[in-house]
Enzyme design. Structure first.
Site, PDB file in Angstrom:
ATOM      1  N   LEU A   1     -43.030 -68.486-105.817  1.00 50.50           N
ATOM      2  CA  LEU A   1     -42.144 -68.423-104.651  1.00 50.50           C
ATOM      3  C   LEU A   1     -42.994 -68.180-103.407  1.00 50.50           C
ATOM      4  O   LEU A   1     -43.877 -67.328-103.412  1.00 50.50           O
ATOM      5  CB  LEU A   1     -41.138 -67.269-104.813  1.00 50.50           C
ATOM      6  CG  LEU A   1     -40.274 -66.937-103.583  1.00 50.50           C
ATOM      7  CD1 LEU A   1     -39.323 -68.081-103.249  1.00 50.50           C
ATOM      8  CD2 LEU A   1     -39.486 -65.643-103.792  1.00 50.50           C
TER       9      LEU A   1
ATOM     10  N   SER B   1     -38.517 -61.345 -83.586  1.00 50.30           N
ATOM     11  CA  SER B   1     -38.607 -62.485 -82.671  1.00 50.30           C
ATOM     12  C   SER B   1     -39.465 -62.133 -81.461  1.00 50.30           C
ATOM     13  O   SER B   1     -39.703 -60.949 -81.170  1.00 50.30           O
ATOM     14  CB  SER B   1     -37.204 -62.883 -82.197  1.00 50.30           C
ATOM     15  OG  SER B   1     -36.699 -61.937 -81.264  1.00 50.30           O
TER      16      SER B   1
ATOM     17  N   GLY C   1     -29.188 -52.552 -86.826  1.00 45.34           N
ATOM     18  CA  GLY C   1     -28.820 -51.550 -85.821  1.00 45.34           C
ATOM     19  C   GLY C   1     -27.371 -51.118 -85.987  1.00 45.34           C
ATOM     20  O   GLY C   1     -27.053 -49.920 -85.958  1.00 45.34           O
ATOM     21  N   ARG C   2     -26.483 -52.100 -86.181  1.00 44.12           N
ATOM     22  CA  ARG C   2     -25.055 -51.783 -86.354  1.00 44.12           C
ATOM     23  C   ARG C   2     -24.813 -50.976 -87.626  1.00 44.12           C
ATOM     24  O   ARG C   2     -23.991 -50.077 -87.651  1.00 44.12           O
ATOM     25  CB  ARG C   2     -24.232 -53.085 -86.374  1.00 44.12           C
ATOM     26  CG  ARG C   2     -23.899 -53.578 -84.974  1.00 44.12           C
ATOM     27  CD  ARG C   2     -23.463 -55.019 -84.971  1.00 44.12           C
ATOM     28  NE  ARG C   2     -24.621 -55.917 -85.033  1.00 44.12           N
ATOM     29  CZ  ARG C   2     -24.536 -57.233 -85.041  1.00 44.12           C
ATOM     30  NH1 ARG C   2     -23.351 -57.812 -85.025  1.00 44.12           N
ATOM     31  NH2 ARG C   2     -25.630 -57.966 -85.078  1.00 44.12           N
ATOM     32  N   TRP C   3     -25.558 -51.304 -88.669  1.00 41.21           N
ATOM     33  CA  TRP C   3     -25.426 -50.565 -89.935  1.00 41.21           C
ATOM     34  C   TRP C   3     -25.738 -49.087 -89.704  1.00 41.21           C
ATOM     35  O   TRP C   3     -25.021 -48.204 -90.153  1.00 41.21           O
ATOM     36  CB  TRP C   3     -26.385 -51.158 -90.974  1.00 41.21           C
ATOM     37  CG  TRP C   3     -26.291 -50.565 -92.340  1.00 41.21           C
ATOM     38  CD1 TRP C   3     -25.503 -51.005 -93.376  1.00 41.21           C
ATOM     39  CD2 TRP C   3     -27.015 -49.424 -92.838  1.00 41.21           C
ATOM     40  NE1 TRP C   3     -25.691 -50.212 -94.475  1.00 41.21           N
ATOM     41  CE2 TRP C   3     -26.609 -49.228 -94.172  1.00 41.21           C
ATOM     42  CE3 TRP C   3     -27.956 -48.565 -92.284  1.00 41.21           C
ATOM     43  CZ2 TRP C   3     -27.119 -48.210 -94.970  1.00 41.21           C
ATOM     44  CZ3 TRP C   3     -28.461 -47.537 -93.065  1.00 41.21           C
ATOM     45  CH2 TRP C   3     -28.036 -47.368 -94.399  1.00 41.21           C
TER      46      TRP C   3
ATOM     47  N   GLU D   1     -27.982 -76.741 -93.620  1.00 38.33           N
ATOM     48  CA  GLU D   1     -26.626 -76.205 -93.823  1.00 38.33           C
ATOM     49  C   GLU D   1     -26.627 -74.728 -93.418  1.00 38.33           C
ATOM     50  O   GLU D   1     -27.587 -74.013 -93.708  1.00 38.33           O
ATOM     51  CB  GLU D   1     -26.223 -76.328 -95.299  1.00 38.33           C
ATOM     52  CG  GLU D   1     -26.123 -77.757 -95.800  1.00 38.33           C
ATOM     53  CD  GLU D   1     -25.006 -78.549 -95.116  1.00 38.33           C
ATOM     54  OE1 GLU D   1     -23.954 -77.953 -94.809  1.00 38.33           O
ATOM     55  OE2 GLU D   1     -25.200 -79.761 -94.894  1.00 38.33           O
TER      56      GLU D   1
ATOM     57  N   HIS E   1     -33.272 -50.362 -90.092  1.00 35.10           N
ATOM     58  CA  HIS E   1     -34.385 -51.275 -90.411  1.00 35.10           C
ATOM     59  C   HIS E   1     -35.000 -50.911 -91.764  1.00 35.10           C
ATOM     60  O   HIS E   1     -35.353 -51.779 -92.547  1.00 35.10           O
ATOM     61  CB  HIS E   1     -35.440 -51.222 -89.310  1.00 35.10           C
ATOM     62  CG  HIS E   1     -34.952 -51.726 -87.983  1.00 35.10           C
ATOM     63  ND1 HIS E   1     -34.278 -52.923 -87.851  1.00 35.10           N
ATOM     64  CD2 HIS E   1     -35.020 -51.203 -86.732  1.00 35.10           C
ATOM     65  CE1 HIS E   1     -33.971 -53.110 -86.576  1.00 35.10           C
ATOM     66  NE2 HIS E   1     -34.395 -52.081 -85.877  1.00 35.10           N
TER      67      HIS E   1
ATOM     68  N   ARG F   1     -27.219 -66.406 -91.996  1.00 36.97           N
ATOM     69  CA  ARG F   1     -27.279 -65.368 -90.962  1.00 36.97           C
ATOM     70  C   ARG F   1     -26.295 -64.269 -91.322  1.00 36.97           C
ATOM     71  O   ARG F   1     -25.111 -64.545 -91.556  1.00 36.97           O
ATOM     72  CB  ARG F   1     -26.973 -65.895 -89.564  1.00 36.97           C
ATOM     73  CG  ARG F   1     -27.106 -64.764 -88.515  1.00 36.97           C
ATOM     74  CD  ARG F   1     -27.201 -65.223 -87.089  1.00 36.97           C
ATOM     75  NE  ARG F   1     -27.524 -64.076 -86.236  1.00 36.97           N
ATOM     76  CZ  ARG F   1     -28.169 -64.115 -85.090  1.00 36.97           C
ATOM     77  NH1 ARG F   1     -28.576 -65.277 -84.621  1.00 36.97           N
ATOM     78  NH2 ARG F   1     -28.412 -63.026 -84.389  1.00 36.97           N
TER      79      ARG F   1
ATOM     80  N   ASP G   1     -29.905 -60.021 -89.753  1.00 33.70           N
ATOM     81  CA  ASP G   1     -29.362 -59.339 -88.568  1.00 33.70           C
ATOM     82  C   ASP G   1     -28.373 -58.244 -88.962  1.00 33.70           C
ATOM     83  O   ASP G   1     -27.718 -58.336 -90.005  1.00 33.70           O
ATOM     84  CB  ASP G   1     -28.686 -60.383 -87.660  1.00 33.70           C
ATOM     85  CG  ASP G   1     -28.481 -59.865 -86.242  1.00 33.70           C
ATOM     86  OD1 ASP G   1     -29.109 -58.859 -85.862  1.00 33.70           O
ATOM     87  OD2 ASP G   1     -27.677 -60.480 -85.524  1.00 33.70           O
TER      88      ASP G   1
ATOM     89  N   GLU H   1     -38.492 -62.293 -78.578  1.00 30.56           N
ATOM     90  CA  GLU H   1     -37.593 -61.558 -77.686  1.00 30.56           C
ATOM     91  C   GLU H   1     -37.440 -60.097 -78.099  1.00 30.56           C
ATOM     92  O   GLU H   1     -37.085 -59.252 -77.271  1.00 30.56           O
ATOM     93  CB  GLU H   1     -36.208 -62.231 -77.660  1.00 30.56           C
ATOM     94  CG  GLU H   1     -36.183 -63.602 -76.973  1.00 30.56           C
ATOM     95  CD  GLU H   1     -36.797 -64.737 -77.804  1.00 30.56           C
ATOM     96  OE1 GLU H   1     -36.877 -64.604 -79.049  1.00 30.56           O
ATOM     97  OE2 GLU H   1     -37.211 -65.750 -77.199  1.00 30.56           O
TER      98      GLU H   1
HETATM   99  C1  IPE Z   1     -32.580 -62.353 -84.378  1.00 32.01           C
HETATM  100  O1  IPE Z   1     -31.789 -61.215 -84.255  1.00 32.01           O
HETATM  101  C2  IPE Z   1     -34.002 -61.964 -84.687  1.00 32.01           C
HETATM  102  C3  IPE Z   1     -34.220 -61.350 -86.006  1.00 32.01           C
HETATM  103  C4  IPE Z   1     -33.336 -61.210 -86.952  1.00 32.01           C
HETATM  104  C5  IPE Z   1     -35.572 -60.897 -86.230  1.00 32.01           C
HETATM  105  P1  IPE Z   1     -31.487 -60.566 -82.837  1.00 32.01           P
HETATM  106  O2  IPE Z   1     -30.595 -59.401 -83.076  1.00 32.01           O
HETATM  107  O3  IPE Z   1     -32.745 -60.308 -82.115  1.00 32.01           O
HETATM  108  O4  IPE Z   1     -30.719 -61.754 -82.094  1.00 32.01           O
HETATM  109  P2  IPE Z   1     -29.653 -61.723 -80.932  1.00 32.01           P
HETATM  110  O5  IPE Z   1     -30.239 -60.876 -79.842  1.00 32.01           O
HETATM  111  O6  IPE Z   1     -28.410 -61.125 -81.479  1.00 32.01           O
HETATM  112  O7  IPE Z   1     -29.463 -63.153 -80.561  1.00 32.01           O
HETATM  113  C1  IPE Z   2     -32.115 -57.292 -87.120  1.00 35.12           C
HETATM  114  O1  IPE Z   2     -31.228 -56.248 -86.886  1.00 35.12           O
HETATM  115  C2  IPE Z   2     -33.537 -56.831 -87.207  1.00 35.12           C
HETATM  116  C3  IPE Z   2     -34.368 -57.215 -86.055  1.00 35.12           C
HETATM  117  C4  IPE Z   2     -33.988 -57.968 -85.058  1.00 35.12           C
HETATM  118  C5  IPE Z   2     -35.723 -56.703 -86.032  1.00 35.12           C
HETATM  119  P1  IPE Z   2     -30.888 -55.783 -85.423  1.00 35.12           P
HETATM  120  O2  IPE Z   2     -31.814 -54.675 -85.043  1.00 35.12           O
HETATM  121  O3  IPE Z   2     -30.845 -56.911 -84.480  1.00 35.12           O
HETATM  122  O4  IPE Z   2     -29.425 -55.186 -85.636  1.00 35.12           O
HETATM  123  P2  IPE Z   2     -28.185 -55.304 -84.643  1.00 35.12           P
HETATM  124  O5  IPE Z   2     -27.997 -56.739 -84.346  1.00 35.12           O
HETATM  125  O6  IPE Z   2     -28.569 -54.498 -83.426  1.00 35.12           O
HETATM  126  O7  IPE Z   2     -27.060 -54.698 -85.410  1.00 35.12           O
HETATM  127 MG    MG Z   3     -29.335 -58.179 -83.920  1.00 35.13          MG
END
Ligand code: IPE
Ligand code: IPE
Ligand code: MG
Length: 233
Positions: free
Chosen positions: A124, A58, A16-18, A200, A30, A181, A13, A60
């Site tokens: 692996l 995901s 996007g913030r990066w 864990e 990404h 995470r 995760d 979602e």
């Molecule tokens: C979880 O990250 C899914 C993946 C890393 C692929 P999200 O960014 O989608 O999760 P939420 O929305 O913060 O819970």
């Molecule tokens: C995780 O990074 C990658 C996917 C969910 C595909 P995000 O895209 O969720 O990044 P943030 O959480 O917006 O920073």
């Molecule tokens: Mg995210």
């Protein structure tokens, strides 16, 4: 290191913030994030981890803007194209879990190709979670159990935790010992709901594109200091 997890699962995760922090489009995050995968694979091979499950997309995540979703699918295809030879050379077996039929045809075809080509590798196991939902996985398992029960091959007493596990996408794969995470969020986000029951958890504030081999090894170190009690004393 005193104890090495057999199976590490990662919620990758913070892409996007990066990107946002650098004034770049989310897709640039990404793209950079896909490079962290190589680092983790190397760390797993050095440490002797057998299974690495990566939450890549995901169920979602389909809600995101089409531009981002399409970009992620193209990135997946590119990743598979670029890494196939390397995986073959290094003994990596690639698998995928999730509702894979939801993926664009080109990704699906590529995924099948790399899965089949690497099926004999044993060093692996890298498992990509794609269009994945923990709840949907459990639902799919229940549906197949019910179908067997309706066909008369299963009775109520046959429905054990082991039977449920054997109907999940992860059948035959041990439950994760360690969940990592990145980017600091304290939630599971519908990942491996059944399988994580005694895993864990290691959460780091580092964003996924900044997460490297040293960070992965630090998570392994953290894991080795844990005392797993499974409800005992
Ligand atoms: C979880 O990250 C899914 C993946 C890393 C692929 P999200 O960014 O989608 O999760 P939420 O929305 O913060 O819970
Ligand atoms: C995780 O990074 C990658 C996917 C969910 C595909 P995000 O895209 O969720 O990044 P943030 O959480 O917006 O920073
Ligand atoms: Mg995210």
């Amino acid at each position: 290191m005193s104890s090495i997890p057999r199976h590490v699962a990662v919620i990758m995760d913070g892409n996007g913030r990066w990107a946002q922090q650098r004034g770049l489009p989310r897709l640039a995050g990404h793209e950079q994030g896909s490079k962290s995968i190589r680092q983790c694979v190397e760390a797993c091979m050095e440490a002797g981890v057998e299974f690495l499950t990566l939450y890549a997309f995901s169920s979602e995540n389909w809600k995101r803007p089409a531009l981002e979703v399409n970009g992620l699918m193209l990135l997946l295809e590119k990743f598979l194209n670029e890494k196939k030879e390397e995986m073959l050379r290094e003994g990596v077996r690639l698998r995928a879990i999730g509702r894979l039929d939801d993926l664009p045809k080109a990704c699906r075809v590529k995924l099948d190709e790399v899965r089949d080509a690497t099926a004999h590798n044993t060093r692996l196991n890298v498992i990509l979670a794609l269009s994945y939902s923990g709840r949907v996985e459990i639902l799919d398992a229940i549906q197949s159990v019910v179908a067997e029960a309706a066909a008369g091959t299963l009775g109520p007493g046959d429905i054990t935790p082991e039977l449920i596990s054997s109907h999940l996408y992860t059948a035959g794969i041990p439950d994760p010992d360690l969940l990592i995470r990145t980017s600091g969020e304290m939630r599971i986000s519908n990942f491996l709901l059944w399988q994580l029951s005694y895993t864990e958890i290691h959460v780091t504030k580092k964003l996924w594109p900044d997460f490297g081999k040293a960070d992965f090894l630090e998570a392994l170190q953290d894991f080795s200091s844990r005392q797993r009690r499974y409800g005992g004393v």
